[in-house]
Motif scaffolding. Structure first.
Motif, PDB file in Angstrom:
ATOM      1  N   ILE A  33     -31.101  -1.937 -46.075  1.00  0.00           N
ATOM      2  CA  ILE A  33     -31.631  -1.144 -46.559  1.00  0.00           C
ATOM      3  C   ILE A  33     -32.550  -1.993 -47.373  1.00  0.00           C
ATOM      4  O   ILE A  33     -33.695  -1.693 -47.729  1.00  0.00           O
ATOM      5  CB  ILE A  33     -30.855  -0.353 -47.609  1.00  0.00           C
ATOM      6  N   ARG A  68     -18.880  -0.325 -54.516  1.00  0.00           N
ATOM      7  CA  ARG A  68     -17.798   0.424 -53.406  1.00  0.00           C
ATOM      8  C   ARG A  68     -17.086  -0.577 -52.606  1.00  0.00           C
ATOM      9  O   ARG A  68     -15.761  -0.481 -52.431  1.00  0.00           O
ATOM     10  CB  ARG A  68     -18.478   1.412 -52.524  1.00  0.00           C
ATOM     11  N   ARG A 122     -25.110  -2.222 -43.779  1.00  0.00           N
ATOM     12  CA  ARG A 122     -26.075  -1.214 -44.516  1.00  0.00           C
ATOM     13  C   ARG A 122     -26.920  -1.647 -45.495  1.00  0.00           C
ATOM     14  O   ARG A 122     -28.114  -1.412 -45.696  1.00  0.00           O
ATOM     15  CB  ARG A 122     -25.375   0.188 -44.762  1.00  0.00           C
ATOM     16  N   HIS A 179     -24.749  -0.008 -55.786  1.00  0.00           N
ATOM     17  CA  HIS A 179     -23.830   1.111 -55.732  1.00  0.00           C
ATOM     18  C   HIS A 179     -22.852   0.691 -54.286  1.00  0.00           C
ATOM     19  O   HIS A 179     -21.554   0.830 -54.740  1.00  0.00           O
ATOM     20  CB  HIS A 179     -24.498   2.331 -55.088  1.00  0.00           C
ATOM     21  N   GLN A 180     -23.420   0.363 -53.418  1.00  0.00           N
ATOM     22  CA  GLN A 180     -22.885  -0.075 -52.274  1.00  0.00           C
ATOM     23  C   GLN A 180     -21.771  -1.334 -52.645  1.00  0.00           C
ATOM     24  O   GLN A 180     -20.694  -1.378 -52.152  1.00  0.00           O
ATOM     25  CB  GLN A 180     -23.718  -0.538 -51.247  1.00  0.00           C
ATOM     26  N   PRO A 210     -21.270  -0.535 -41.246  1.00  0.00           N
ATOM     27  CA  PRO A 210     -20.985  -0.266 -42.604  1.00  0.00           C
ATOM     28  C   PRO A 210     -21.371  -1.491 -43.723  1.00  0.00           C
ATOM     29  O   PRO A 210     -21.726  -1.360 -44.945  1.00  0.00           O
ATOM     30  CB  PRO A 210     -19.607   0.431 -42.984  1.00  0.00           C
TER      31      PRO A 210
END
Lengths: 344, 287
Positions: B195, B270, B191, B266-267, B188
């Protein structure tokens, strides 16, 4: 972890997409030919290939797919030697075919036959701006100071070699104003004077004329057919053919090693033979090229007027001496360009 | 007064930045779009539906996707090895990663020809297997792999360096095995880097020109990628086809880069909120 799974899914989709390789449906009654050509006749081949496909199908019931590759003549020749498996090579000059022959890939005498392996011809000419503002009529006008000339680079372009030979040959023949004939030193001086005016040396004949179209330079030394094709596509530059110039002879040859490997000798030879038919030669003529088939040539004399003093590569003794005496490391051209670059 | 002075300087800076970007990026792209639509929409649509273009686009996409997959898996492994392991020649390995940045793509093509061409070192080997590499798609794939090598590795090295090892230790103490730790703790955090690396790799692979021209020979319908198609269209004076293809290829890359950027942001949000850590502990509790 849902997001991890999404990521993996994404990778999987990528993998599937890329695995969907060429879903080419190879029919049983289909034969493939690979044509490795130089850049200028590409529009003509685009029209001739469908004609040949129809012809071959009517003769044999077989559909022929022709894969085309267009590179500068020298680059194409080297690609074939490096392993590009072209069945047929259509190049700008004999020396590029000879190189393939020397590599052992062409084993037959491709120069035998009615047309000696030459499929089209053209003449070295000038493209000038509309109205010919610099009043350029002949080679002698190219030495005027401040003139900006485009000509491709002879180390990469076959067309460029023809251009240099046109100029140098005309000078040697006493056809350049103010230059005595048969005087090698005087001819070299003319060559250097013109080279001093060259502002852009592109890698190929087509690049050179495309740059001229973008507004660079006063004049491009090029093939007659490049100017005619450019004008056909709406460019407004003008064609000037010098009174003395060289006949450009473009060879074509079947590459023995590759046709034997692919089992395509029969169709490859048929294609080459087809290029000499009236139908194909007319297409070449429509795309600015002078043709070798006498009956078609007779019909196009108005479009392609005879040049008063036309000479050929044979007048230089063929390509072998030219490649050493003019374009070799100690050759006339190589020395001239070195001196010009040094500012002499 | 102080504020006003600052404002003047700031405006000047903004002006320079906007002019610079506008001159370098916006102006040429606008010229391209204007050129493509010079004769209206129909010629553009027509030129994007020709067989030649579809074949070229399909080849570009196939090569690029395969390259992305391989760089994602192997590139991450290389980055991992460089960060986490010590071995002889590690600094050399680290150094040669950037070689593809330094070598001109045309030279890359010739290097591959020297290996796989008819007179190449590996040609006898290749000939026995019957797979054609030079002047065929496998060679173009290798060339693209070469030029796009550094992106994934350079993107992943700092990401792996920033991994919180305490989390791994904690997971291990709580009884998670190696696979669970990788999948639930490490992955995680990788990631967003993955990307972004994939995006850069994809954009580079789609845009490659020189290397694939030299090793592929630019055979229409077989080894012609989109960039080679664009070049051929320009040489044949089919300008609208060249412009349309350029716009399509360009917007494709822009969309991908934008999406990746959005995903990454976005990640990051988070992460900042500790969502990942929370879900991690939640999952462990369930187990």
């Amino acid at each position: 972890m849902k997001r991890n799974r999404i990521f993996l899914l994404l990778l999987l989709v990528f993998a599937l997409l890329s695995a969907c390789s060429n879903a080419t449906t190879s029919e049983a009654d289909e034969v493939k030919l690979i044509l490795g050509a130089y850049t200028t006749p590409r529009e003509a081949y685009g029209e001739i290939i469908p004609l040949f496909q129809e012809y071959w199908q009517s003769q044999t019931g077989q559909w022929v797919v022709i894969e085309e590759s267009y590179l500068g003549s020298g680059a194409q020749s080297r690609a074939v030697i490096d392993g590009f498996e072209a069945d047929i090579v259509a190049l700008s000059l004999e020396a590029d075919v000879t190189r393939i022959q020397e590599a052992g890939l062409i084993t037959h005498d491709w120069k035998e036959g009615e047309y000696h392996g030459i499929v089209t011809t053209s003449v070295v000419s000038f493209a000038v701006r509309p109205g010919n503002p610099k009043n350029i009529q002949d080679w002698g006008d190219l030495t005027q100071p401040g003139l900006e000339i485009l000509t491709p680079n002879p180390s990469t372009s076959g067309g460029a070699m023809w251009n240099i030979l046109g100029l140098y040959g005309a000078a040697l023949r006493g056809q350049v104003e103010g230059v005595p004939g048969n005087d090698q030193d005087a001819a070299e001086e003319v060559l250097k004077a013109v080279l001093r005016n060259v502002t852009v040396m592109d890698k190929g004949a087509r690049d050179s004329i495309l740059n001229f179209e973008k507004g660079i330079g006063d004049l491009a030394i090029t093939y007659e057919n490049e100017v005619l094709v450019g004008r056909q596509s709406g460019q407004n530059y003008e064609l000037v053919i010098p009174k003395s110039t060289i006949l450009i002879e473009n060879p074509i040859a079947v590459v023995d090693a590759n046709v034997d490997k692919h089992g395509t000798r029969e169709v490859a030879e048929a294609f080459v033979a087809f290029l000499y038919t009236d139908a194909a030669q007319e297409v070449f003529a429509n795309h600015g090229l002078r043709v070798v088939n006498p009956s078609v040539a007779a019909l196009t004399t108005e479009q392609y007027p005879p040049v008063p003093d036309l000479f050929t590569i044979a007048d230089f003794g063929g390509w072998d001496p030219v490649m050493t005496d003019i374009f070799g490391p100690e050759g006339v051209y190589s020395q001239a360009i070195l001196q010009v670059q040094r500012g002499e | 007064m102080d504020k006003a002075k600052k404002g003047w300087g700031a405006w000047l800076l903004i002006g320079i930045a906007v002019t610079y970007m506008g001159f370098l990026i916006v102006a040429p792209i606008s010229a391209l779009i204007v050129g493509a639509f010079e004769e209206g929409l129909l010629p553009v649509i027509k030129s994007l539906t020709t067989t030649a273009f579809r074949q070229a686009l399909s080849l570009s996409i196939r090569i690029a996707l395969l390259v992305v997959i391989i760089q994602t898996v192997l590139g991450t492994m290389v980055a991992w090895v460089i960060v986490r392991h010590n071995f002889l020649g590690k600094s050399l390995l680290n150094g040669i990663i950037d070689v593809p940045f330094a070598v001109s793509p045309v030279v890359v093509g010739y290097m591959l020809l020297l290996l796989f061409g008819r007179n190449g070192f590996l040609f006898p080997l290749i000939e026995k297997t019957g797979v054609q590499v030079a002047f065929a798609v496998p060679g173009m794939f290798l060339a693209t792999l070469f030029v796009s090598l550094p992106f994934m590795i350079r993107e992943m090295i700092p990401v792996i360096q920033n991994l919180d090892r305490q989390q791994e230790l904690a997971a291990s103490t709580l009884g998670a095995n190696g696979w669970v730790i990788f999948w639930r703790v490490i992955f995680p955090q990788l990631r967003s880097g993955l990307i972004y690396g994939m995006t850069l790799t994809l954009a580079r692979a789609l845009g490659e020109f020189g290397a694939v021209l030299v090793i592929g020979g630019g055979v229409q319908g077989r080894t012609e990628t989109t960039t080679l198609y664009i070049f051929r269209s320009l040489e044949e004076r089919r300008l609208i086809e060249a412009y349309s293809a350029s716009i399509l290829l360009g917007s494709f890359s822009v969309i991908i880069v934008y999406l990746a950027d959005a995903l990454k942001r976005h990640q990051m949000t988070r992460n900042a909120l500790g969502v990942i850590e929370d879900s991690f502990t939640a999952k462990l509790k369930i187990e």
